[in-house]
Design a protein around this motif. Structure first.
Motif, PDB file in Angstrom:
ATOM      1  N   LEU A   1       0.829  -1.207   0.000  1.00  0.00           N
ATOM      2  CA  LEU A   1       0.000   0.000   0.000  1.00  0.00           C
ATOM      3  C   LEU A   1       0.861   1.253   0.000  1.00  0.00           C
ATOM      4  N   LEU A   2       1.884   1.269   0.852  1.00  0.00           N
ATOM      5  CA  LEU A   2       2.736   2.449   0.949  1.00  0.00           C
ATOM      6  C   LEU A   2       3.519   2.659  -0.341  1.00  0.00           C
ATOM      7  N   THR A   3       3.970   1.558  -0.936  1.00  0.00           N
ATOM      8  CA  THR A   3       4.688   1.675  -2.204  1.00  0.00           C
ATOM      9  C   THR A   3       3.771   2.173  -3.307  1.00  0.00           C
ATOM     10  N   GLY A   4       2.548   1.617  -3.350  1.00  0.00           N
ATOM     11  CA  GLY A   4       1.609   2.009  -4.385  1.00  0.00           C
ATOM     12  C   GLY A   4       1.141   3.445  -4.264  1.00  0.00           C
ATOM     13  N   LEU A   5       1.053   3.955  -3.038  1.00  0.00           N
ATOM     14  CA  LEU A   5       0.635   5.340  -2.835  1.00  0.00           C
ATOM     15  C   LEU A   5       1.785   6.321  -3.005  1.00  0.00           C
ATOM     16  N   ALA A   6       3.017   5.829  -3.065  1.00  0.00           N
ATOM     17  CA  ALA A   6       4.207   6.669  -3.279  1.00  0.00           C
ATOM     18  C   ALA A   6       4.295   7.789  -2.260  1.00  0.00           C
ATOM     19  N   LEU A   7       4.202   7.413  -0.977  1.00  0.00           N
ATOM     20  CA  LEU A   7       4.276   8.399   0.107  1.00  0.00           C
ATOM     21  C   LEU A   7       5.652   8.335   0.763  1.00  0.00           C
ATOM     22  N   ALA A   8       6.165   9.507   1.114  1.00  0.00           N
ATOM     23  CA  ALA A   8       7.498   9.592   1.709  1.00  0.00           C
ATOM     24  C   ALA A   8       7.410   9.767   3.221  1.00  0.00           C
ATOM     25  N   ASP A   9       8.556   9.573   3.893  1.00  0.00           N
ATOM     26  CA  ASP A   9       8.704   9.839   5.327  1.00  0.00           C
ATOM     27  C   ASP A   9       7.813   8.944   6.183  1.00  0.00           C
ATOM     28  N   LEU A  10       7.584   7.703   5.756  1.00  0.00           N
ATOM     29  CA  LEU A  10       6.795   6.758   6.530  1.00  0.00           C
ATOM     30  C   LEU A  10       7.660   5.558   6.903  1.00  0.00           C
ATOM     31  N   GLN A  11       7.361   4.973   8.079  1.00  0.00           N
ATOM     32  CA  GLN A  11       8.161   3.860   8.552  1.00  0.00           C
ATOM     33  C   GLN A  11       7.298   2.916   9.371  1.00  0.00           C
ATOM     34  N   LEU A  12       7.490   1.599   9.114  1.00  0.00           N
ATOM     35  CA  LEU A  12       6.813   0.575   9.910  1.00  0.00           C
ATOM     36  C   LEU A  12       7.724   0.197  11.065  1.00  0.00           C
ATOM     37  N   VAL A  13       7.199   0.288  12.293  1.00  0.00           N
ATOM     38  CA  VAL A  13       8.003  -0.017  13.483  1.00  0.00           C
ATOM     39  C   VAL A  13       7.176  -0.889  14.418  1.00  0.00           C
ATOM     40  N   PRO A  14       7.832  -1.671  15.273  1.00  0.00           N
ATOM     41  CA  PRO A  14       7.087  -2.426  16.284  1.00  0.00           C
ATOM     42  C   PRO A  14       6.289  -1.484  17.185  1.00  0.00           C
ATOM     43  N   ALA A  15       5.120  -1.930  17.596  1.00  0.00           N
ATOM     44  CA  ALA A  15       4.250  -1.073  18.404  1.00  0.00           C
ATOM     45  C   ALA A  15       4.883  -0.788  19.756  1.00  0.00           C
ATOM     46  N   ALA A  16       4.874   0.499  20.119  1.00  0.00           N
ATOM     47  CA  ALA A  16       5.402   0.882  21.435  1.00  0.00           C
ATOM     48  C   ALA A  16       4.507   0.327  22.534  1.00  0.00           C
ATOM     49  N   THR A  17       3.201   0.440  22.313  1.00  0.00           N
ATOM     50  CA  THR A  17       2.225  -0.146  23.235  1.00  0.00           C
ATOM     51  C   THR A  17       1.214  -0.922  22.399  1.00  0.00           C
ATOM     52  N   THR A  18       0.987  -2.148  22.775  1.00  0.00           N
ATOM     53  CA  THR A  18       0.069  -2.992  22.017  1.00  0.00           C
ATOM     54  C   THR A  18      -1.378  -2.617  22.339  1.00  0.00           C
ATOM     55  N   PRO A  19      -2.246  -2.432  21.317  1.00  0.00           N
ATOM     56  CA  PRO A  19      -3.659  -2.133  21.586  1.00  0.00           C
ATOM     57  C   PRO A  19      -4.317  -3.224  22.407  1.00  0.00           C
ATOM     58  N   SER A  20      -5.375  -2.872  23.124  1.00  0.00           N
ATOM     59  CA  SER A  20      -6.031  -3.812  24.039  1.00  0.00           C
ATOM     60  C   SER A  20      -6.623  -5.009  23.309  1.00  0.00           C
ATOM     61  N   TYR A  21      -6.909  -4.864  22.045  1.00  0.00           N
ATOM     62  CA  TYR A  21      -7.569  -5.939  21.297  1.00  0.00           C
ATOM     63  C   TYR A  21      -6.579  -6.719  20.437  1.00  0.00           C
ATOM     64  N   ALA A  22      -5.263  -6.402  20.536  1.00  0.00           N
ATOM     65  CA  ALA A  22      -4.294  -7.008  19.626  1.00  0.00           C
ATOM     66  C   ALA A  22      -3.083  -7.557  20.368  1.00  0.00           C
ATOM     67  N   MET A  23      -2.282  -8.326  19.626  1.00  0.00           N
ATOM     68  CA  MET A  23      -1.008  -8.828  20.115  1.00  0.00           C
ATOM     69  C   MET A  23      -0.062  -8.909  18.917  1.00  0.00           C
ATOM     70  N   ALA A  24       1.261  -8.877  19.169  1.00  0.00           N
ATOM     71  CA  ALA A  24       2.264  -8.933  18.096  1.00  0.00           C
ATOM     72  C   ALA A  24       1.960  -7.895  17.034  1.00  0.00           C
ATOM     73  N   SER A  25       1.800  -6.660  17.441  1.00  0.00           N
ATOM     74  CA  SER A  25       1.392  -5.617  16.502  1.00  0.00           C
ATOM     75  C   SER A  25       2.550  -4.694  16.154  1.00  0.00           C
ATOM     76  N   PHE A  26       2.401  -3.971  15.038  1.00  0.00           N
ATOM     77  CA  PHE A  26       3.350  -2.941  14.653  1.00  0.00           C
ATOM     78  C   PHE A  26       2.567  -1.718  14.177  1.00  0.00           C
ATOM     79  N   GLN A  27       3.286  -0.607  14.043  1.00  0.00           N
ATOM     80  CA  GLN A  27       2.632   0.659  13.752  1.00  0.00           C
ATOM     81  C   GLN A  27       3.278   1.333  12.551  1.00  0.00           C
TER      82      GLN A  27
END
Length: 819
Positions: A642-668
């Motif tokens: 999605l990020l490649t197809g939208l050609a957006l700059a200054d974005l980064q996928l990183v491990p979640a600092a705090t995991t949402p209450s409904y999720a586990m093993a998440s990233f942001q």
């Protein structure tokens, strides 16, 4: 609305034929549904004079009549009517003609005597329904019909030769619910004067001004009554109406009742003003009260049905009880009957909305309610009253009690409108002058005064309740000038592509990318279950708990506006899994809504969410892929696409600092140049407890992006590069690094250090285990080098490769792993 050609010509002396009038009215926006000749079936019936009457030789009750019908030779007709006599004029049907009932007349022998036609009764010709009319043949009076002569068509002799018009009125034209209103339109396009039976009525006293010597009183206690005029008539003679009145009502589909009721119906059809006549001697206390009904109050209406009323309904009452449902139907308790002598005549104007709601509640639609629901002109009430009084006195004798009562406190003056000539021509595409505009409007009695040579100051007449704005007047000009006379012009359209809407283009691109990733689009309601916040186990301070409630929800499960797309997609996932479709990739693109403090409307954000579950490649043969399930890396791969197809700059996928209450093993997904890494999206694996609450028994992964915030990111510019002319060199590199080092950071650092020669770098192995000390891991990279200007050699590649090794050793505490 029905009326006849001859009736119309009483008000405007038009010489145009019925078909032409119908065409012109239709062009004016008054669509004529039907134009039909009246009594066409009586065309073969002629007036005949009975010259002589002879006994029938073979039948005591039959006679032989010698009949003159305008032909050279006299006819012999066998007749059984008891009233036949020599010298009378009657109606003759000759052989070959067909009676209205379908009976075909033939020359035949009756008891041995030849009969060449039939002398008819009014009932046989469909001109009367009572049994008395069938006891004898028609007896036409030469004194009443001066033109009577043998051979004259009966339709002409009786004045039945006419044409019926049926107009389909739109709700905004109550002024045309009377023949005078339609005659006004005809006068407008013909330029002929409009003649009314009553041009001006005397001003009656208001209830407060009425003297104590008046035998009745009127009290208006409800604001829904805008005008109420009444007069008392005494010593009347109730009888059948004269033939001309009966024929006029029958022509438009109304049944004659008696001379009083028929007059009120005639005036209603004439002026568009419903009227009602009360038997005055049956009104308790001689009192009229216009009020709202009491709770559970009842009235038996003229149709014999007992109806229960509510306080929302307007009624006409005497001192004791309701005697009419205002604007709809009178009550049986005050009905005018054969024994009535004194009549109180009512002409009123009631609020359209009040009549409309009452008629709907009672399921009672009448000719009166049809007009009141559209809006009756309050200024016509006294004119219609005077017209009805004059006709009743003419047909029923008696006398009118001097004076009357006219409550008019509810009549509101029309607001002045400004009509600008420039605006008229701009909207219509015409070049009309002010004189033409003024003339066509004056033709239908819409007049005003000139503010200047380009502007008219107009106060709409009271009968045109639909004229509220300048554009309404412009519409009148258009239809009066003639839509067919307004020049047609093709619109000017620039021959260029329309501007691309970036938001719509982004949606299209996102859908295409998600479908390319094997996902199917879901569309859910924006109204969701309030329990979703608890099902997702959202913290108490999470803004997604502050859902906007609906004032009128479709159901308890759709009572609030959604703050996340995930619950809807999880419901979709459960539905698919429960219907034997466990392998799914669903996405939804839509809006979510957040409550804003001190704001009436919620803040809207556009989001994209997706859920993944089941096998990774369910359509591939098992021998190739086995039963591998989707995992977090599938979701990460879709996010990267999605990020490649939208050609957006200054974005980064990183491990979640705090995991949402409904999720586990998440990233942001964060924006690297935003404040403290602004969060734009997240992805991960749904908690088992949440899945259980949704009724899902298999793993589900998700992603959600805030497209509203994502659209503010800087786009990378796309460019063209020529195909390389020189070969690439691939060198592998394996580094031992601490376990906590993120491979993504290493990739970014290698790309930056490699400079122009580095074409591509990718991780092809991560190893932990034998020969690797605890707390460390081996990460292997495949690095591709290429020079656009020359063929690379090992020396040049080695310099850059060495820089990369040194950078990894210093920055990430790495150690080159030996083979």
């Amino acid at each position: 609305m029905k009326f006849t050609y001859n009736w119309l010509r009483e008000y405007v002396a038009v010489e145009l034929g019925p078909e032409e009038i119908a065409a012109r009215l239709t062009l004016l926006g008054l669509e004529v549904d039907a134009v039909e000749p009246l009594y066409a079936e009586l065309a073969p019936v002629r007036v005949a004079r009975v010259a002589a009457v002879h006994p029938h030789p073979n039948a005591d009750r039959l006679t032989l009549c010698d009949v003159e019908d305008g032909e050279a030779q006299m006819r012999r007709v066998v007749c059984g009517a008891p009233n036949v006599r020599a010298g009378m004029y009657s109606a003759l049907v000759t052989p070959g003609a067909v009676l209205p009932g379908g009976l075909k007349i033939k020359a035949s022998k009756i008891r041995g005597e030849r009969s060449e036609g039939m002398l008819c009764s009014a009932q046989e010709l469909g001109l009367a329904a009572d049994a008395e009319a069938a006891t004898g043949i028609m007896d036409l009076d030469p004194a009443a019909i001066p033109s009577l002569e043998p051979g004259l068509p009966l339709r002409t002799a009786l004045g039945l030769a006419d044409t019926l018009f049926e107009v389909d009125l739109t709700p905004n034209r109550p002024d045309c619910t009377g023949v005078i209103g339609l005659a006004r339109e005809v006068a407008g396009f013909t330029g002929l004067p409009l003649r009314r039976p009553v041009e001006q009525a005397p001003l009656l006293p208001t209830p407060e001004q009425a003297g104590s010597d008046l035998p009745f009183t009127v009290a208006v206690e409800a604001a829904e009554c805008h005008r109420y005029a009444a007069r008392l008539l005494r010593n009347l003679r109730i009888a059948p109406s004269p033939p001309w009145l009966q024929q006029r009502l029958q022509a438009v589909g109304l049944r004659p009742i008696n001379n009083i009721v028929d007059v009120t119906n005639l005036v209603m059809l004439e002026y568009g003003q419903p009227m009602h006549a009360f038997d005055f001697d049956r009104l308790a206390g001689g009192r009229i009260r216009v009020r709202r009904a009491a709770q559970q109050e009842k009235i038996t209406t003229l149709d014999g049905v007992a109806r229960e009323l509510t306080p929302a309904m307007l009624v006409i009452a005497d001192s004791d009880q309701p005697v009419a449902v205002a604007g709809i139907m009178g009550g049986a308790s005050s009905e005018v009957g054969p024994d009535s002598v004194n009549i109180l005549l009512e002409s009123a104007c009631f609020e359209a909305k009040s009549v409309r709601t009452t008629a709907a509640a009672l399921k009672l639609a009448t000719d009166s309610s049809y007009r009141f629901e559209r809006g009756v002109d309050p200024q016509v009430a006294p004119l219609a009253l005077e017209r009805a009084v004059a006709l009743i006195l003419e047909l029923a004798g008696g006398e009118a009690v001097p004076g009357g009562i006219d409550y008019r406190a509810g009549v509101q003056p029309s607001s002045e409108l400004i009509l600008r000539l420039r605006r008229v021509n701009d909207l219509l595409g015409t070049a009309l002058d002010i004189d033409t505009v003024e003339k066509v409007l004056a033709g239908i009695e819409i007049t005003g005064e000139r503010a200047d040579d380009q502007t008219l100051r107009i106060t709409p007449p009271s009968f045109r309740v639909d004229l509220e704005r300048e554009v309404d007047l412009i519409e009148e000009v258009a239809r009066l000038v003639g839509y067919d006379r307004i020049p047609a012009a093709m619109p000017k359209v620039a021959m260029e592509l329309p501007a691309v809407d970036p938001v719509a283009e982004r949606r299209r691109r996102l859908r295409s990318l998600m479908q390319a990733a094997g996902c199917h689009e879901a569309i859910n309601y924006s109204f969701v279950n309030p329990a979703h916040a608890d099902t997702l186990q959202l913290p108490a301070d999470d803004p997604r708990r502050q859902a906007l409630p609906l004032l009128n929800p479709l159901s308890e499960e759709q009572a609030v506006m959604r703050t996340s797309l995930l619950p809807g997609l999880l419901d979709n996932a459960r539905h698919n899994i429960n219907h034997q479709s466990p392998d799914l990739r669903l996405f939804e693109l839509g809006k979510v809504f957040f409550v804003e403090e001190r704001q009436d409307l919620p803040r809207e954000e556009e989001h994209l969410a997706a859920v993944f579950s089941g096998r990774r490649s369910p359509r591939a043969p098992m021998l190739w892929t086995g039963e591998e399930p989707v995992d977090i890396y599938d979701v990460k791969g879709v996010m990267e696409e999605l990020l490649t197809g939208l050609a957006l700059a200054d974005l980064q996928l990183v491990p979640a600092a705090t995991t949402p209450s409904y999720a586990m093993a998440s990233f942001q997904l964060i924006i690297t140049d935003g404040p403290e890494g602004e969060l734009l999206g997240e992805a991960g694996k749904i908690q088992p407890a949440v899945l259980k609450a949704f009724g899902i028994k298999q793993e589900v992964f998700y992603l959600e992006l805030n497209l509203t915030e994502l659209s503010r990111c800087r786009s990378t510019s796309a460019g063209f590069a020529a195909l390389p002319r020189f070969p690439a060199v691939k060198w592998d590199l394996a580094m031992l690094v601490p376990e906590e080092v993120e491979a993504g950071e290493m990739l970014a650092a290698i790309r930056k250090t490699g400079g122009k020669l580095l074409e591509q770098v990718e991780i092809f192995d991560v190893y932990r285990g034998k020969h690797i000390e605890p707390g460390r891991k081996s990460v292997a990279f495949a690095i591709h080098y290429r020079d656009a200007e020359q063929t690379l050699n090992d020396k040049k590649v080695g310099v850059v490769h060495g820089k990369i090794i040194k950078m990894l050793e210093q920055r990430f505490h790495g150690q080159l792993r030996e083979a």
